[in-house]
Design an enzyme around this catalytic site. Structure first.
Site, short mmCIF file in Angstrom:
data_model
loop_
_atom_site.label_atom_id
_atom_site.label_comp_id
_atom_site.label_asym_id
_atom_site.label_seq_id
_atom_site.Cartn_x
_atom_site.Cartn_y
_atom_site.Cartn_z
N GLU A 155 0.68 1.21 4.97
CA GLU A 155 1.07 1.78 6.26
C GLU A 155 -0.03 1.49 7.27
OE1 GLU A 155 1.78 5.95 6.11
OE2 GLU A 155 2.21 6.11 8.26
N HIS A 157 -1.68 2.54 10.30
CA HIS A 157 -1.74 3.89 10.86
C HIS A 157 -2.97 4.00 11.76
CE1 HIS A 157 -2.00 8.28 10.93
NE2 HIS A 157 -0.79 8.33 10.40
N HIS A 226 7.50 3.68 10.68
CA HIS A 226 7.46 5.13 10.86
C HIS A 226 7.58 5.40 12.35
CE1 HIS A 226 5.41 6.65 6.92
NE2 HIS A 226 6.70 6.44 6.81
MN LIG Z 1 3.32 7.54 9.07
#
Ligand SMILES: [Mn+2]
Ligand SMILES: [Mn+2]
Lengths: 290, 134, 134, 290
Positions: A155, A157, A226
């Site tokens: 991910e 991020h 996301h």
């Molecule tokens: Mn996330």
């Protein structure tokens, strides 16, 4: 179902969004009802939050899982899990231990119908550099990922930037190995242009962020996103992240896949996450047209 | 459902062996968004009515099995699921008196996806609750 | 679980027939401590964004069956269980616009164990909630 | 199990106590866990609140009910239900309709293992006088109650007084019919010496109440009690009802049966009912000795 083959941009929800309610005012089925009510079908779970008996749920629970997925017409998209490299104090997990755990998760993800995994790796620096042996760990699991038809994704991020060494190294790995079983999960928080002040924090932490345009060259390597958000106002604007700019870019580039809502705003007021999710999906539908 | 508070109301009780109270139990939930391996747990302090309990007298019951507090970090194969309570089981002759008690405790846990400097940054808030032994 | 509010967030949506919105639905819970027979229900007013909905356009869906609002008191054999929501289903060409709406409603019910003068003393409080049509 | 044959005074809980939490922060099993944690076993349900599909639950639900009762070591004591005499606007239920409904409830109560029923009858006056045909209704159901081994009980509830025409008529009925299947449920609220002010009420409603001593002559006709309470303070005193006086009288008179807690205080703050129940059971244990 490979989300990259699903035509167009689709909406979904990460159950993380309900973490202030889960177990206190909402059970798994309540969250499923909520998602169905948003008119979308994509689902992310966090394996060790939403699978009782993790990592070995009972057969009865797995059957119940599939019954609920069918009942609410949902599609298991992303299986969130962790390689806890500091699982034991004082030493880092070995490559072998990490691969073994990863394989357990791959099999469980596939058993529950997921096709993408948000594979959160251990971090060794304040810049979120992953463990030094991450390539060996992923390579060790690639044959299993291929056999079970899942894509592992680190991910991206904040505070990581889209245009950074770390992301380039992930992209290089994908190019070099030519694998279809390792890709990126982009958390929209990396493009957060205003800083969210956590309740109780007395001052804003100044964070660097990436311009939306930096997303463009990465899109071919992005399996899932996301759709991080904090606060959608009464006019359906997200206060911290420029959704129209991001979604228009993704449409223009004909990206296909799921945007999984990740509500990160105030979580301790019952009903707030549900209301905010509804607002965010209005916002996304307005840009996406569906 | 669970109490929103970390210290749960249900499960605060004396434990008897052959009719004699030999200790007490208090149940806690994990104030996190996912479960943890028991080896990630970093127990803190536990006190009742201001009196600190010695670590040697505390066990953590997870999935029905009791682990001495000093050994929890050894158990990387035991998973504390997010919706399950863990029970702090305390050795104390005679147990606690019937009535109200002020329970205070704290614990943290390791999160490998955070920078090492923030490894145990979660859950540091002290938890307090006044509960009745029935 | 249900929302504590009477007007539920889940279930606020347009209803389409052949792709055309022909109305909308809003779900409510019973703010009481037991279920009731549908014949005990006394519907009140329903408005959206300040505009009153005509009774003839409202049906109540209980246990999956829709009953025109004016007929609910005839159904003494239909039980609205406490944990189930009832859905107010409203005929409205084109449905509601995507976005936020102010929903207001009230309803009461007969309670035979109260003196006749207080028969419908429960549930008289007006309920309001701002909800999004997605 | 006939509670009148159970030796001594036993503790239990009416699920009514949790009505601010049920369906919002607590499910049936949560309430069962709570009750078990009080070290007691007696249970009252409200049939049309706690039996999904009432009055015809599925066989699967009935099996689950018995599984949970066994799992938590509970004893189904009282089945709360209503004869809704004003079920239809504009007319009162006929005797035949009332008996028919009562028989449905008797059978369901017995199927779930209950032995006492809190049979709430319709009321026709501000003094809570029951419907004029209450004797015919009860008589019509007595053979079924006998066959299924249950005791029907009207609830003596404030503002009714213990020493009143209404209660005398119930006692006379029991004596005349010599039945063992009709008895009294005394709600301790009839002995409430201070008036509870409901939240939002600007002034106290002055209510008459019965002296505790008026309970004594009725005890032989009492099958079960509602241990009504509002607020137990940090010293384990109930602020509105003199528990020690009531319980000492019942002990002295060697009354046997269940006291079912009925929490009537503030209900909208999660956790408050559970905490108040724990305090009330401390109070009761201290007087009862168990
Ligand atoms: Mn996330
Ligand atoms: Mn009562």
């Amino acid at each position: 179902m490979d989300p990259k083959k699903t035509r167009g941009i689709r909406r979904g929800v990460s159950l993380y969004s309900y973490s202030g309610e889960y177990g206190v005012t909402m059970a798994l089925e309540d969250m499923f009802k909520d998602i169905r009510d948003l008119g979308c079908d994509g689902l992310e779970i966090l394996a060790n939050a939403h699978v009782p008996g993790y990592p070995k749920p009972t057969g009865a629970w797995v059957a119940e899982w599939h019954r609920l997925i069918r009942k609410y017409g949902l599609r298991p998209v992303e299986y969130g899990h962790w390689i806890d490299s500091r699982r034991y104090p004082g030493r880092e997990l070995t490559t072998e231990e990490s691969v073994a755990g990863l394989i357990v998760d791959i099999k469980l993800a596939a058993k529950l119908g997921f096709t993408v995994m948000r594979t959160k790796m251990g971090v060794i620096s304040d810049d979120l550099d992953p463990v030094a042996n991450w390539r060996e760990i992923i390579k060790g699991a690639l044959p299993t990922a291929k056999r079970y038809g899942v894509v592992m994704c680190p991910e991206i991020h904040n505070p990581t930037l889209l245009d950074s060494r770390m992301v380039r190294e992930y992209v290089d790995f994908i190019r070099e190995t030519k694998t279809k079983h390792f890709a990126l999960n982009i958390d929209f928080g990396v493009m957060m242009h205003r800083t969210w002040r956590f309740p109780g924090m007395s001052h804003d932490v100044v964070m660097k962020y990436s311009p939306v345009s930096d997303l463009k060259p990465l899109l071919p390597y992005v399996a899932v996103c996301h759709a991080k958000f904090y606060e959608v106002d009464d006019d359906f604007n997200e206060t911290y992240i420029d959704y129209p700019a991001i979604l228009e870019l993704m449409k223009k580039e004909r990206w296909s896949g799921y945007l999984l809502s990740e509500y990160e705003g105030l979580k301790d007021q019952p009903g707030r996450a549900s209301d905010q999710l509804r607002r965010q999906h209005v916002l996304m539908k307005r840009v996406l047209g569906r | 459902m669970l109490d929103r508070e970390v210290i749960q109301s249900r499960g605060f009780r004396n434990v008897a062996v052959n009719g004699q109270a030999v200790g007490f139990e208090v149940a806690v939930r994990l104030p996190y968004y996912r479960g943890i391996w028991l080896s990630q747990l970093r127990p803190g302090h536990l006190s009742v009515d201001g009196e600190e309990i010695r670590e040697a007298d505390i066990s953590w019951i997870v999935n029905g099995t009791a682990y001495p507090q000093k050994d929890v970090t050894k158990h990387g194969d035991v998973h504390w699921f997010l919706l399950d309570t863990a029970v702090l089981s305390v050795k104390k002759k005679g147990g606690l008196a019937q009535g109200l008690h002020d329970v205070a405790l704290d614990f943290t846990w390791s999160a490998s996806y955070m920078p090492p400097s923030m490894d145990t940054g979660f859950g540091t808030r002290p938890q307090k609750r006044r509960l009745a032994i029935v």
